[in-house]
Design a protein around this motif. Structure first.
Motif, PDB file in Angstrom:
ATOM      1  N   GLU A   3     -74.584  70.018  -1.560  1.00  0.00           N
ATOM      2  CA  GLU A   3     -75.782  70.500  -1.937  1.00  0.00           C
ATOM      3  C   GLU A   3     -75.682  72.345  -3.266  1.00  0.00           C
ATOM      4  O   GLU A   3     -75.648  72.441  -3.699  1.00  0.00           O
ATOM      5  CB  GLU A   3     -76.114  71.364  -0.808  1.00  0.00           C
ATOM      6  N   ARG A  28     -89.366  73.260 -10.488  1.00  0.00           N
ATOM      7  CA  ARG A  28     -90.164  74.780  -9.678  1.00  0.00           C
ATOM      8  C   ARG A  28     -90.039  75.810 -10.997  1.00  0.00           C
ATOM      9  O   ARG A  28     -89.603  75.520 -12.397  1.00  0.00           O
ATOM     10  CB  ARG A  28     -88.657  75.553  -9.341  1.00  0.00           C
ATOM     11  N   GLY A  72     -80.960  72.286  -3.134  1.00  0.00           N
ATOM     12  CA  GLY A  72     -81.595  72.747  -1.320  1.00  0.00           C
ATOM     13  C   GLY A  72     -82.612  71.153  -1.249  1.00  0.00           C
ATOM     14  O   GLY A  72     -82.631  70.734  -0.794  1.00  0.00           O
ATOM     15  N   GLU A  73     -83.711  71.473  -2.352  1.00  0.00           N
ATOM     16  CA  GLU A  73     -84.717  70.576  -2.245  1.00  0.00           C
ATOM     17  C   GLU A  73     -84.150  69.495  -2.900  1.00  0.00           C
ATOM     18  O   GLU A  73     -84.728  68.098  -2.322  1.00  0.00           O
ATOM     19  CB  GLU A  73     -86.079  71.628  -2.805  1.00  0.00           C
ATOM     20  N   PHE A  92     -81.055  82.533  -7.449  1.00  0.00           N
ATOM     21  CA  PHE A  92     -81.113  82.646  -6.019  1.00  0.00           C
ATOM     22  C   PHE A  92     -82.124  81.220  -6.429  1.00  0.00           C
ATOM     23  O   PHE A  92     -82.671  80.553  -5.803  1.00  0.00           O
ATOM     24  CB  PHE A  92     -82.722  83.247  -6.027  1.00  0.00           C
ATOM     25  N   ARG A 149     -80.806  78.186  -5.621  1.00  0.00           N
ATOM     26  CA  ARG A 149     -80.163  77.673  -4.599  1.00  0.00           C
ATOM     27  C   ARG A 149     -81.137  76.936  -4.416  1.00  0.00           C
ATOM     28  O   ARG A 149     -80.515  75.889  -3.866  1.00  0.00           O
ATOM     29  CB  ARG A 149     -79.589  78.896  -3.931  1.00  0.00           C
ATOM     30  N   SER A 150     -82.532  77.397  -4.025  1.00  0.00           N
ATOM     31  CA  SER A 150     -84.133  76.911  -3.861  1.00  0.00           C
ATOM     32  C   SER A 150     -84.078  75.534  -3.871  1.00  0.00           C
ATOM     33  O   SER A 150     -84.121  74.279  -3.502  1.00  0.00           O
ATOM     34  CB  SER A 150     -84.260  77.665  -3.628  1.00  0.00           C
TER      35      SER A 150
END
Length: 526
Positions: free
Chosen positions: A305, A244, A265-266, A258, A261-262
């Motif tokens: 996750e 990211r 998931g990826e 935040f 967390r994303s």
């Protein structure tokens, strides 16, 4: 394989809580979870505070006790200073959990002259960072962790001999090395008369594999000191990485949580598509000033996750907090511009052998746990609670509910003697429904001050129905905690067992409880 060095910081949750509160190392500190002490400092133990005590009892034993609630993020944030100090001496240490890390010791032993000298340098480095620790060295990673708890260096080839004298319950003491069901395994082995790890190691591998589950085979290999995966492994392909690019750069903990967390998931979507699970995770970051940060986390089981997101949040919290405090050159000097999650070690789904007929109970429990974790993510951690055997006299008192994932801390020690405890078997269904117990003339039956029925019970009447008693036993009076009027258990109660129906048509057997001059159905036997 290279021998392994484990570095263990004792009572780390209490140390982190004291550091966050600005206390000294000599102040008594306790960390609680579900109103139970889960960690305490050495000074608190010196005055009688122990793990498992209720918060009120711990404060009664030590009025000066500083009590803090459990906070894994705080533990990880403060442990980053220790990990950075270790990296200055020996790089590439892996974090098992806040307070415990491992590393291969061969290179360090060659550089400093011996394994003992390398361990001493690490202890000095951690002491300079403001913490105390113990080190242990052994052939296998798990043995090194137990050697660190004892402060010993196990000679090459002596892992099994070192472990043989330890209690069998030690197999479940370290959560970073054991699965969720390891406690049930050790309890079963204890009931079978296996008291130490050496006795467990003497069992045949075939007998262990046929009688117990897959986790027991892992524990049996550890008990024998057999080779296991070390602190270094072959890296998977880079196409599994989750990256990211942060625009704007991240300089706050909430924004980092935040993003983590994303990104978690990826990562797990890519792992699922490849049919693998991650057991060692590298969290990497690049700052606006070009600094590269890297930390490896290791787990006993493949990360979920949510577990991945938690570790990313803890690590970023530690890095950003060091930047805000400008705590030495090891901390980043700029905001984070790039985040990368790299699975250092993965396990293939094909390695998980399915049973010959249908699914096993372990598979069912795993699927159920995944579903419950999902519910927790939607409704909050307290929305899913699991029962834990507790101490008490009544059946309801012997159950403590804790949030799924928290340490199963009972409200009272079930192994202590409980005079007046209801004998086995316990009711299968627990209730708390008010009823009336009547004699032959329809008058209420009470329990007198002498602990006797005021009259022989004949009828049981509830708001929905009425029934005749075929048999009854009791009452058994209990006078609990008369010295503590504020306790929910305080007061005089009595219990009785009744069987409804007749000889021709027997009805259900019930457990009745008499309290505050009223009868309640406390349970139904099946």
């Amino acid at each position: 394989m290279s021998r392994v060095l484990a570095l263990w910081c004792m009572d780390w949750p209490a140390v982190a809580a004291a550091s966050a509160a600005g206390l000294t190392a000599t102040d008594p500190v306790a960390v609680t979870l579900a109103n139970r002490v889960i960690a305490c400092s050495a000074s608190a133990r010196a005055v009688g505070v122990r793990r498992g005590l209720r918060r009120r009892e711990a404060q009664a034993r030590c009025p000066q006790l500083y009590v803090s609630t459990a906070d894994p993020a705080r533990d990880a944030r403060h442990f980053e200073e220790v990990t950075a100090a270790v990296d200055e001496v020996v790089p590439r240490a892996e974090v098992l959990r806040p307070g415990l890390l491992v590393m291969p010791v061969r290179g360090a032993a060659r550089y400093f002259g011996s394994e003992h000298a390398a361990a001493e340098r690490l202890v000095d480095a951690v002491a300079a960072a403001g913490a105390e620790c113990q080190t242990g060295i052994a052939d296998q990673l798990a043995t090194a962790v137990f050697a660190a708890r004892a402060g010993r260096i196990v000679e090459p080839g002596e892992d099994a001999r070192f472990l043989s004298g330890l209690s069998i319950r030690e197999l479940a003491t370290e959560p970073s090395l054991a699965s969720a069901g390891r406690g049930e395994l050790t309890d079963l082995l204890w009931r079978m008369g296996i008291r130490n790890i050496g006795q467990f190691a003497e069992l045949s591998r075939t007998d262990v594999a046929s009688r117990f589950g897959a986790d027991a085979i892992v524990a049996h290999r550890f008990a024998r000191g057999e080779q296991s995966r070390g602190p270094s492994g072959r890296e998977p392909e880079r196409d599994l990485d989750a990256v990211r690019h942060c625009d704007p750069p991240i300089d706050r903990v909430d924004a980092a949580a935040f993003a983590g967390r994303s990104l978690a998931g990826e990562l797990h979507r890519s792992l699922e598509s490849a049919g693998v699970g991650c057991t060692r995770l590298a969290i990497q970051a690049v700052t606006a000033n070009g600094e590269e940060l890297n930390r490896v986390w290791r787990c006993a089981e493949p990360l979920t996750e949510d577990a991945t997101a938690d570790r990313v949040r803890w690590q970023l919290d530690g890095w950003l907090t060091k930047r805000a405090l400008r705590n030495g050159p090891a901390g980043p000097t700029g905001p984070i511009t790039t985040l990368r999650l790299h699975p250092v070690e993965v396990v293939s789904a094909g390695a998980l052998q399915l049973p010959l007929w249908g699914s096993s109970g372990d598979d069912d429990r795993l699927r159920a746990r995944c579903a419950l974790v999902r519910v927790q993510g939607l409704l909050g951690p307290e929305a899913v609670q699991v029962p834990v055997l507790s101490g008490g006299r009544g059946p309801a008192e012997r159950i403590t509910f804790t949030a799924l994932g928290d340490e199963p801390a009972p409200a009272a020690d079930p192994h202590q003697p409980w005079p007046g405890q209801l004998p086995e078997p316990a009711p299968a269904v627990l209730l708390d429904d008010p009823v009336e117990l009547l004699d032959a003339e329809g008058n209420p039956v009470r329990v007198t001050n002498r602990g006797l029925f005021s009259a022989d019970p004949v009828h049981l009447r509830s708001p929905e129905s009425a029934a005749v008693l075929q048999w009854w036993a009791g009452p058994w009076p209990v006078d609990e905690r008369w010295w503590d009027p504020g306790s929910p258990r305080a007061g005089r109660t009595a219990r009785a067992q009744v069987l409804l129906g007749s000889m021709a048509e027997p009805g259900p057997a019930m457990l009745l409880c008499y309290r505050q001059r009223r009868w309640y159905v406390e349970g139904i036997y099946e």
